[in-house]
Design a protein around this motif. Sequence first.
Motif, mmCIF file in Angstrom:
data_model
loop_
_atom_site.group_PDB
_atom_site.id
_atom_site.type_symbol
_atom_site.label_atom_id
_atom_site.label_comp_id
_atom_site.label_asym_id
_atom_site.label_seq_id
_atom_site.Cartn_x
_atom_site.Cartn_y
_atom_site.Cartn_z
ATOM 1 N N PHE A 41 0.853 -1.190 0.000
ATOM 2 C CA PHE A 41 0.000 0.000 0.000
ATOM 3 C C PHE A 41 0.881 1.229 0.000
ATOM 4 N N PRO A 42 0.568 2.262 -0.827
ATOM 5 C CA PRO A 42 -0.504 2.299 -1.835
ATOM 6 C C PRO A 42 -0.264 1.333 -2.995
ATOM 7 N N HIS A 43 -1.349 1.093 -3.759
ATOM 8 C CA HIS A 43 -1.262 0.115 -4.847
ATOM 9 C C HIS A 43 -2.415 0.388 -5.825
ATOM 10 N N PRO A 44 -2.159 0.209 -7.131
ATOM 11 C CA PRO A 44 -3.229 0.486 -8.114
ATOM 12 C C PRO A 44 -4.494 -0.359 -7.882
ATOM 13 N N ASN A 45 -4.337 -1.594 -7.383
ATOM 14 C CA ASN A 45 -5.529 -2.422 -7.137
ATOM 15 C C ASN A 45 -6.415 -1.818 -6.055
ATOM 16 N N ALA A 46 -5.778 -1.155 -5.099
ATOM 17 C CA ALA A 46 -6.563 -0.483 -4.063
ATOM 18 C C ALA A 46 -7.371 0.652 -4.682
ATOM 19 N N ASP A 47 -6.719 1.448 -5.523
ATOM 20 C CA ASP A 47 -7.424 2.560 -6.169
ATOM 21 C C ASP A 47 -8.582 2.060 -7.027
ATOM 22 N N ALA A 48 -8.328 0.946 -7.762
ATOM 23 C CA ALA A 48 -9.370 0.447 -8.663
ATOM 24 C C ALA A 48 -10.604 0.008 -7.884
ATOM 25 N N ARG A 49 -10.415 -0.764 -6.817
ATOM 26 C CA ARG A 49 -11.572 -1.269 -6.055
ATOM 27 C C ARG A 49 -12.244 -0.149 -5.256
ATOM 28 N N ALA A 50 -11.509 0.916 -4.961
ATOM 29 C CA ALA A 50 -12.106 2.003 -4.173
ATOM 30 C C ALA A 50 -13.187 2.737 -4.964
ATOM 31 N N SER A 51 -13.035 2.754 -6.295
ATOM 32 C CA SER A 51 -14.091 3.234 -7.179
ATOM 33 C C SER A 51 -14.686 4.569 -6.733
ATOM 34 N N GLY A 52 -13.831 5.579 -6.584
ATOM 35 C CA GLY A 52 -14.346 6.897 -6.199
ATOM 36 C C GLY A 52 -14.150 7.222 -4.732
ATOM 37 N N ALA A 53 -13.679 6.255 -3.950
ATOM 38 C CA ALA A 53 -13.404 6.521 -2.540
ATOM 39 C C ALA A 53 -11.898 6.640 -2.313
ATOM 40 N N THR A 54 -11.193 7.074 -3.343
ATOM 41 C CA THR A 54 -9.736 7.177 -3.218
ATOM 42 C C THR A 54 -9.328 8.245 -2.204
ATOM 43 N N ASP A 55 -10.243 9.202 -1.934
ATOM 44 C CA ASP A 55 -9.921 10.200 -0.899
ATOM 45 C C ASP A 55 -9.666 9.522 0.451
ATOM 46 N N LEU A 56 -10.397 8.447 0.736
ATOM 47 C CA LEU A 56 -10.170 7.735 1.999
ATOM 48 C C LEU A 56 -8.814 7.035 1.990
ATOM 49 N N LEU A 57 -8.406 6.543 0.815
ATOM 50 C CA LEU A 57 -7.090 5.900 0.724
ATOM 51 C C LEU A 57 -5.987 6.931 0.935
ATOM 52 N N GLU A 58 -6.189 8.137 0.347
ATOM 53 C CA GLU A 58 -5.159 9.172 0.465
ATOM 54 C C GLU A 58 -5.010 9.664 1.904
ATOM 55 N N SER A 59 -6.125 9.681 2.626
ATOM 56 C CA SER A 59 -6.044 10.158 4.010
ATOM 57 C C SER A 59 -5.840 9.028 5.018
#
Lengths: 246, 246
Positions: A41-59
């Motif tokens: 983490f981070p990882h493109p698969n995380a971004d893909a499955r987040a589907s618009g919730a990438t703000d939560l991944l960034e924070s």
Amino acid sequence: MSVNVRIVLVNTTHPGNIGGVARAMKNMKFEELHLVAPKKFPHPNADARASGATDLLESAVIHETLEDAIADCQLVVGTSARGRHIPWPIVDPRELASIVSPIMTDKKVAIVFGREDRGLTNEELHLCHHHVHIPSNEAFSSLNLAAAVQVITYELRMASLYAEQNAVHKPQWGTDWDIDLADSADLERLFAHMEQTLIDIDFLDPDSPRQLMPRLRRLYLRSLLDKVEVNVLRGILTATQKQVKE
Amino acid sequence: MSVNVRIVLVNTTHPGNIGGVARAMKNMKFEELHLVAPKKFPHPNADARASGATDLLESAVIHETLEDAIADCQLVVGTSARGRHIPWPIVDPRELASIVSPIMTDKKVAIVFGREDRGLTNEELHLCHHHVHIPSNEAFSSLNLAAAVQVITYELRMASLYAEQNAVHKPQWGTDWDIDLADSADLERLFAHMEQTLIDIDFLDPDSPRQLMPRLRRLYLRSLLDKVEVNVLRGILTATQKQVKE
């Protein structure tokens, strides 16, 4: 409503699951994601499955240990399969929500999810005030990580929505109906019109009415007709009567 | 406990989601998966996401149309976002569970999930007795398909577990109903007959149908008609058609 519920994922193997968790959280209006030593983490698969919730991944906040991740929390709940070595207070997700919901705006609450393959260790579970168990099929009990987070956050959201709505008038059929309900006088005029029309078309024999009108009353009354629906039905009855042969 | 709840997926684009749904279902002890015109199925991505629930994929029933998939069901519930053109009886997943749980061992129930990107069409929603809405974050409301199935099947499982504990049997309409409920195929024949009759009596203009049939569908569907009631209504329609002037 601002909530202080933190979702903590321990040692997640697949970054896609972290993305799925972020999406599930955001769907239920939770924002605080904490990760303890994720494998990738981070990882493109995380971004893909987040589907618009990438703000939560960034924070998302990353910790080295679970102790760090929960240090400032007043209530810590660990997800657990049943039958651990030492019995621990265990609740189902609904009971959890009834415990967490009243305090989640002014206390810090952490809900901790373990590894995909073997959950939390006993040592990690023993850091928790309560354990929560999703009552899954005994023969196939392991939920996907994002699915487990979905169920828990859904229950928390339902508890807070129900708490907000308590004693609030619940609209007809669970939705805002666009038309006033018919009153009893409207309905009696409808039934009289219906009965006459059924006689006119030779479907109802007034000398032997049987249970026809009671059955029709039961049907329409349990629908709780609105005023437009009554007008539509009466329009049909009038159109039917126009067809009647002399 | 054997349950007759069928999960119906309409026009699913990503086979991985079908696998995720199978896993979610099996976790909650549901087995009947029906697929309406899936884009790609079977598919290795479905097997991978099913993660041990491949038996549900193997026994999945594939249909060309939603009508076929629900024809023998007595209660059909469609998943819906809020704010459709004509309000329809809408429940949250918990209310749905309280409706379905008492009847799911002896009636056939279908719960219908739409496409990943745009859900069910209005026409598909109008085939349903009730709509269910998961009260998600208004600003980020679209759940992953498997997550939505997880929430709904979780609620149904909780209701049946709680019901077993309470050992309360709540019959249809709070009373013992004397007649079998109509199934979806009965109802569709009724609506086709109704539409034709309304055209025959010049009440419905096929070139300008407006919202007449949706309004009538909503009215009769929310009543959960039994088989005798359907026969009575069709008898009235036939008697009406006999009156039509040439």
